[in-house]
Design an enzyme around this catalytic site. Structure first.
Site, PDB file in Angstrom:
ATOM      1  N   CYS A 150       0.883  -1.246  -0.080  1.00 46.64           N
ATOM      2  CA  CYS A 150       0.091  -0.115   0.033  1.00 46.64           C
ATOM      3  C   CYS A 150       0.867   1.180   0.140  1.00 46.64           C
ATOM      4  O   CYS A 150       0.442   2.539  -0.117  1.00 46.64           O
ATOM      5  CB  CYS A 150      -0.926  -0.145   1.279  1.00 46.64           C
ATOM      6  SG  CYS A 150      -2.079  -1.591   1.119  1.00 46.64           S
ATOM      7  N   HIS A 276      -3.825   6.806   3.026  1.00 50.86           N
ATOM      8  CA  HIS A 276      -3.951   5.827   2.551  1.00 50.86           C
ATOM      9  C   HIS A 276      -5.462   5.440   2.871  1.00 50.86           C
ATOM     10  O   HIS A 276      -5.784   5.198   3.972  1.00 50.86           O
ATOM     11  CB  HIS A 276      -3.079   4.469   2.748  1.00 50.86           C
ATOM     12  CG  HIS A 276      -3.587   3.117   2.323  1.00 50.86           C
ATOM     13  ND1 HIS A 276      -3.922   2.961   1.278  1.00 50.86           N
ATOM     14  CD2 HIS A 276      -3.345   2.147   3.250  1.00 50.86           C
ATOM     15  CE1 HIS A 276      -4.145   1.451   1.264  1.00 50.86           C
ATOM     16  NE2 HIS A 276      -3.924   1.123   2.504  1.00 50.86           N
ATOM     17  N   ASN A 306     -10.470  -0.346  -0.338  1.00 45.70           N
ATOM     18  CA  ASN A 306      -8.853  -0.325  -0.148  1.00 45.70           C
ATOM     19  C   ASN A 306      -8.385  -1.044  -1.612  1.00 45.70           C
ATOM     20  O   ASN A 306      -8.397  -2.076  -1.555  1.00 45.70           O
ATOM     21  CB  ASN A 306      -8.505  -1.192   0.887  1.00 45.70           C
ATOM     22  CG  ASN A 306      -7.107  -0.967   1.234  1.00 45.70           C
ATOM     23  OD1 ASN A 306      -6.271  -0.864   0.580  1.00 45.70           O
ATOM     24  ND2 ASN A 306      -6.624  -1.444   2.460  1.00 45.70           N
TER      25      ASN A 306
END
Length: 351
Positions: A150, A276, A306
């Site tokens: 990520c 994020h 996500n």
């Protein structure tokens, strides 16, 4: 924020002039001073691409054995996008990259380097980046994949900025792209409710007026390696949610303070915080820990889920579309991912 002085004259011109006047001295001179004060890099554009297929909480809840309300309460996600049969990560990355080039009015053949941050390339070999470069028509570009989970887009952005600042590249296309739906156990409520597919892209080029990339900090600690994992053999993502939650909040908060300090700013001088999009509860926890006004913390996980390395560019593109970004604004980027890896950066928006 520390601003670039006069957009920093090209050091290579000074070396060429020295060589012309004193060849003997130039022979021992440093040909390229690696001083980031020579020129600044900036985001020239940002764009996104997501699959047309929208997956609702009702669909996920049925497979995971939970309610739609449970998913919203635990993750903040209301819907997410998944690829359809035959749709590839390469296609999403190319679409996002093409949109970023069009917005910046830069031809594909003028791109020097294509970076694709991903953990979900369509094949082990070849990597995604050369295929994306080919599909875009970036015939002069180098190309490489970058894996930092990520934190991948932020890591690629740091590399792109360094290439531009050092004079090695003029146009670097940075893409974060994931197709995580391939690697999710639909019965695992901890992952199936969260992970999604999508791509975001940004063109990094020399600063020209308003907007530049300031400091970026990157860190890792493999003590958390088992908290988010997926093996070649099984190809399923497993995540220890509680441990990941605590570490994400702690590390993104720390790196926010660190990079803002390095940029010579205070928290109150950041106009927009782009974290994020891991989980809405993480966004809230970071905001509370740092005392941030939540109207300045981007939250688009409700519509996109996500998407790992793609969340930062998707969030930037979404914020721009919603009228939340204006030239001259100070923007904080921060991410946390498997490894553990994490980091943060500050940019002055000019795209």
């Amino acid at each position: 924020m520390r601003s670039p002085d006069l957009l920093w004259p090209d050091a290579r011109a000074a070396v060429r002039d020295a060589a012309a006047s004193d060849p003997a001295a130039a022979a021992t001179a440093t040909p390229m001073p690696w001083d980031r004060q020579q020129r600044a890099a900036a985001l020239a554009s940002v764009a996104m691409a997501v699959p047309e297929r929208v997956v609702t909480n009702a669909t996920v809840a049925e497979g995971a054995g939970v309610t739609e309300q449970w998913i919203v309460h635990r993750t903040g996600v209301h819907e997410r996008h998944h690829v359809s049969d035959g749709e590839r990560l390469q296609d999403l990355a190319t679409a996002a990259g093409r949109a970023a080039l069009a917005e910046a009015n830069v031809a594909a053949e003028d791109v020097d380097l294509v970076l694709v941050a991903t953990v979900a390339a369509d094949a082990i070999l070849p990597n995604a980046a050369p295929l994306v470069a080919r599909d875009l028509g970036a015939t002069r570009a180098g190309a490489m994949d970058l894996g930092a989970a990520c934190t991948g887009f932020l890591s690629a952005l740091a590399l792109a900025a360094a290439q531009v600042e050092g004079g090695r590249s003029d146009n670097v296309l940075v893409i974060g792209a994931e197709v995580l739906s391939r690697f999710v156990d639909k019965s695992d409520r901890g992952t199936s409710a969260l992970f999604a597919d999508g791509a975001g892209a940004a063109l990094v080029a020399p600063a020209n007026g308003t907007g530049f990339i300031s400091d970026i900090v990157l860190h890792c600690d493999a003590i958390g390696a088992d908290s988010i994992r997926a093996s070649h053999e099984e190809q399923i993502i497993h995540m220890q949610g509680h441990d990941t939650f605590k570490a994400a909040v702690q590390r993104m908060s720390e790196s926010t303070v660190e990079v803002i300090g390095r940029a010579g700013l205070g928290l109150d001088e950041i106009d927009l915080f782009v974290y994020h999009q891991a989980n809405a509860r993480i966004l809230t926890a970071v905001g509370e820990k740092l005392g941030l006004p939540m109207d300045r913390v981007i939250n688009c996980i409700d519509r996109f889920g996500n998407t790992s390395s793609a969340t930062l560019p998707i969030a930037l593109a979404d914020a721009r579309e919603r009228g939340m970004l204006e030239p001259g604004m100070n923007v904080l980027l921060a991410a946390f991912g498997a490894g553990f890896t994490w980091g943060a950066g500050v940019i002055e928006w000019g795209a």
